[in-house]
Design a protein around this motif. Structure first.
Motif, PDB file in Angstrom:
ATOM      1  N   UNK A 191     -26.319  -6.035  22.459  1.00 40.21           N
ATOM      2  CA  UNK A 191     -26.637  -5.481  21.632  1.00 40.21           C
ATOM      3  C   UNK A 191     -26.699  -4.346  23.032  1.00 40.21           C
ATOM      4  N   UNK A 192     -27.659  -4.043  23.824  1.00 36.94           N
ATOM      5  CA  UNK A 192     -27.377  -2.866  25.114  1.00 36.94           C
ATOM      6  C   UNK A 192     -26.582  -2.189  25.610  1.00 36.94           C
ATOM      7  N   UNK A 193     -24.622  -3.507  25.355  1.00 35.80           N
ATOM      8  CA  UNK A 193     -23.650  -3.116  25.493  1.00 35.80           C
ATOM      9  C   UNK A 193     -23.025  -2.118  24.990  1.00 35.80           C
ATOM     10  N   UNK A 194     -23.673  -2.742  23.532  1.00 35.92           N
ATOM     11  CA  UNK A 194     -23.024  -1.554  22.238  1.00 35.92           C
ATOM     12  C   UNK A 194     -23.484  -0.982  22.307  1.00 35.92           C
ATOM     13  N   UNK A 195     -24.777  -0.223  22.432  1.00 37.80           N
ATOM     14  CA  UNK A 195     -25.450   0.892  22.678  1.00 37.80           C
ATOM     15  C   UNK A 195     -24.721   2.005  23.594  1.00 37.80           C
ATOM     16  N   UNK A 196     -23.765   1.058  24.671  1.00 35.95           N
ATOM     17  CA  UNK A 196     -23.383   2.247  25.422  1.00 35.95           C
ATOM     18  C   UNK A 196     -22.325   3.617  24.372  1.00 35.95           C
ATOM     19  N   UNK A 197     -21.699   2.340  23.848  1.00 38.83           N
ATOM     20  CA  UNK A 197     -20.643   3.528  22.975  1.00 38.83           C
ATOM     21  C   UNK A 197     -21.443   4.511  22.645  1.00 38.83           C
TER      22      UNK A 197
ATOM     23  N   UNK B  15     -13.539   4.431  26.981  1.00 38.52           N
ATOM     24  CA  UNK B  15     -14.308   3.274  26.343  1.00 38.52           C
ATOM     25  C   UNK B  15     -13.542   2.246  25.641  1.00 38.52           C
ATOM     26  N   UNK B  16     -12.514   2.458  24.757  1.00 42.39           N
ATOM     27  CA  UNK B  16     -11.946   0.997  24.117  1.00 42.39           C
ATOM     28  C   UNK B  16     -11.427   0.166  24.894  1.00 42.39           C
ATOM     29  N   UNK B  17     -10.973   0.592  25.848  1.00 40.11           N
ATOM     30  CA  UNK B  17     -11.069  -0.978  27.061  1.00 40.11           C
ATOM     31  C   UNK B  17     -12.639  -0.719  27.483  1.00 40.11           C
ATOM     32  N   UNK B  18     -12.942  -0.636  27.264  1.00 42.72           N
ATOM     33  CA  UNK B  18     -14.339  -1.016  28.193  1.00 42.72           C
ATOM     34  C   UNK B  18     -15.062  -1.340  27.402  1.00 42.72           C
ATOM     35  N   UNK B  19     -15.128  -1.580  25.864  1.00 45.90           N
ATOM     36  CA  UNK B  19     -15.630  -2.173  24.886  1.00 45.90           C
ATOM     37  C   UNK B  19     -14.484  -3.525  24.610  1.00 45.90           C
ATOM     38  N   UNK B  20     -13.703  -3.275  24.987  1.00 45.36           N
ATOM     39  CA  UNK B  20     -12.803  -4.746  24.869  1.00 45.36           C
ATOM     40  C   UNK B  20     -13.571  -5.387  25.833  1.00 45.36           C
ATOM     41  N   UNK B  21     -13.239  -5.286  27.549  1.00 43.89           N
ATOM     42  CA  UNK B  21     -14.027  -6.371  28.631  1.00 43.89           C
ATOM     43  C   UNK B  21     -15.441  -6.373  28.461  1.00 43.89           C
ATOM     44  N   UNK B  22     -16.527  -5.761  27.716  1.00 47.83           N
ATOM     45  CA  UNK B  22     -17.620  -6.217  27.136  1.00 47.83           C
ATOM     46  C   UNK B  22     -17.328  -7.168  26.284  1.00 47.83           C
TER      47      UNK B  22
ATOM     48  N   UNK C 197     -19.220  -5.310  18.847  1.00 46.80           N
ATOM     49  CA  UNK C 197     -18.550  -4.569  20.033  1.00 46.80           C
ATOM     50  C   UNK C 197     -17.315  -4.546  19.795  1.00 46.80           C
ATOM     51  N   UNK C 198     -16.098  -5.001  19.855  1.00 46.64           N
ATOM     52  CA  UNK C 198     -14.614  -5.128  19.688  1.00 46.64           C
ATOM     53  C   UNK C 198     -14.859  -4.424  18.478  1.00 46.64           C
ATOM     54  N   UNK C 199     -15.072  -4.407  17.181  1.00 46.23           N
ATOM     55  CA  UNK C 199     -14.923  -3.046  15.553  1.00 46.23           C
ATOM     56  C   UNK C 199     -14.384  -1.823  16.423  1.00 46.23           C
TER      57      UNK C 199
ATOM     58  N   UNK D  51     -12.965   2.916  17.881  1.00 47.97           N
ATOM     59  CA  UNK D  51     -11.915   4.502  19.246  1.00 47.97           C
ATOM     60  C   UNK D  51     -10.494   4.343  19.125  1.00 47.97           C
ATOM     61  N   UNK D  52     -10.286   3.404  19.340  1.00 46.26           N
ATOM     62  CA  UNK D  52      -8.889   3.214  19.662  1.00 46.26           C
ATOM     63  C   UNK D  52      -8.128   3.692  18.478  1.00 46.26           C
ATOM     64  N   UNK D  53      -8.120   3.090  17.488  1.00 40.63           N
ATOM     65  CA  UNK D  53      -7.773   3.584  16.043  1.00 40.63           C
ATOM     66  C   UNK D  53      -7.366   5.247  16.080  1.00 40.63           C
TER      67      UNK D  53
END
Length: 308
Positions: free
Chosen positions: A43-49, A87-94, A199-201, A206-208
């Motif tokens: 959830x913390x990583x999701x909040x990064x967005x 940001x999209x790449x970071x979220x994918x790795x996350x 997170x992936x969504x 962001x990518x879309x």
């Protein structure tokens, strides 16, 4: 007292919400590592967005100007889209790391998660901050007619629901000792999977939202541009219509046009009227019009597949 421009007001809101989002992210990350909760760390990583969106908004507000200069004659707004791809790449790795950690814990056994009433109260505080930020941004965004603030408020609201899910899981873990239900210890790992998918969504959205801007995908249906153009007095025909950009931010329109004019000055006045009509309907826009003689009249409104 000097009145702030809408752009300055948007910048002020973004800076304020960035501070709140950084505080929320820090609290979630600290609680996640303190308690050992995988879902809370996710959830913390999701909040990064949320914070990243604020930063992108500030970049867009300051640097991603639609106004051209010598080095960037089409403006600077694609800088925002390039940052969004990062940001999209970071979220994918996350997402991958969260899922990998969850599978590892399932395979090797769940680590103990220590949750107390203090951590739950902090999570409630975080939830309250997120709700305040979401409604505050939306209210100001509607007042200023700012798509940026409205979109950011929508994303923050999605983080509210994620936090509610994680909070429910933390309450279950807290009560597992009271109810003597060791099965609830697996709840943290189970909740990590849907949070990782969220997170992936977020990364996919962001990518879309930004990829069409980078690949010059059509911004406005050529039929819609045709209909607006043909309402302007003096326009005989328009064809080969193309558009790119992002509606609501900056759109570039090109077209070939035939006008009813005997001199350059009259033709210029008609094209100016067309540009004004398109800007009022789809603005902000930059329009490039190529005037042609009547013999070049065409029914091909836009471009399509041509038979070889």
């Amino acid at each position: 007292m000097v009145m702030q421009s809408p752009r300055d007001q948007v910048r002020y809101v973004l800076i304020l919400t960035l501070g709140f989002n950084l505080l929320v992210m820090a609290i979630k990350a600290g609680l996640g590592f303190w308690t050992g909760s995988l879902s809370l760390q996710a959830d913390a990583l999701h909040s990064v967005t949320d914070s990243a969106n604020n930063v992108l908004g500030l970049v867009a507000n300051r640097w991603s100007s639609p106004h051209p200069d010598r080095e960037h004659p089409y403006g600077h707004q694609k800088f925002e889209a390039v940052g969004a791809l990062g940001i999209a790449a970071f979220l994918g790795i996350t997402c991958f790391e969260i899922l990998r950690s969850a599978v590892t814990r399932l395979w090797l056994g769940a680590s103990p998660v220590n949750v107390s009433g203090g951590e739950l109260w902090l999570l409630l505080l975080v939830l309250g901050i997120n709700i305040f930020v979401a409604f505050y941004e939306r209210r100001v965004g509607l007042r200023l007619d700012s798509p940026l603030l409205i979109a950011d408020a929508k994303h923050t609201m999605s983080d509210v629901w994620v936090t509610i899910v994680v909070l429910a899981g933390m309450i279950g873990l807290w009560q597992s000792r009271v109810w003597d239900l060791p099965q609830l210890l697996w709840l943290d790992i189970v909740l990590a999977f849907p949070v990782a998918l969220l997170v992936f969504r977020s990364g996919w959205e962001v990518l879309r939202d930004n990829l069409p801007w980078l690949v010059d995908e059509i911004a406005i249906a050529p039929e819609a541009i045709y209909q607006v153009t043909m309402t302007v007095p003096g326009v005989v025909n328009c064809h080969d219509i193309a558009s790119r950009g992002l509606l609501g931010r900056q759109v570039f329109i090109e077209m070939h046009m035939i006008v009813e004019a005997q001199d350059v000055e009259t033709a210029h006045e008609i094209t100016e009227a067309v540009e004004q009509a398109l800007d009022e309907r789809f603005g902000p826009v930059r329009v490039l019009i190529h005037i042609e003689p009547p013999d070049y009249e065409s029914e091909q409104i836009s471009f399509g597949l041509q038979e070889s």
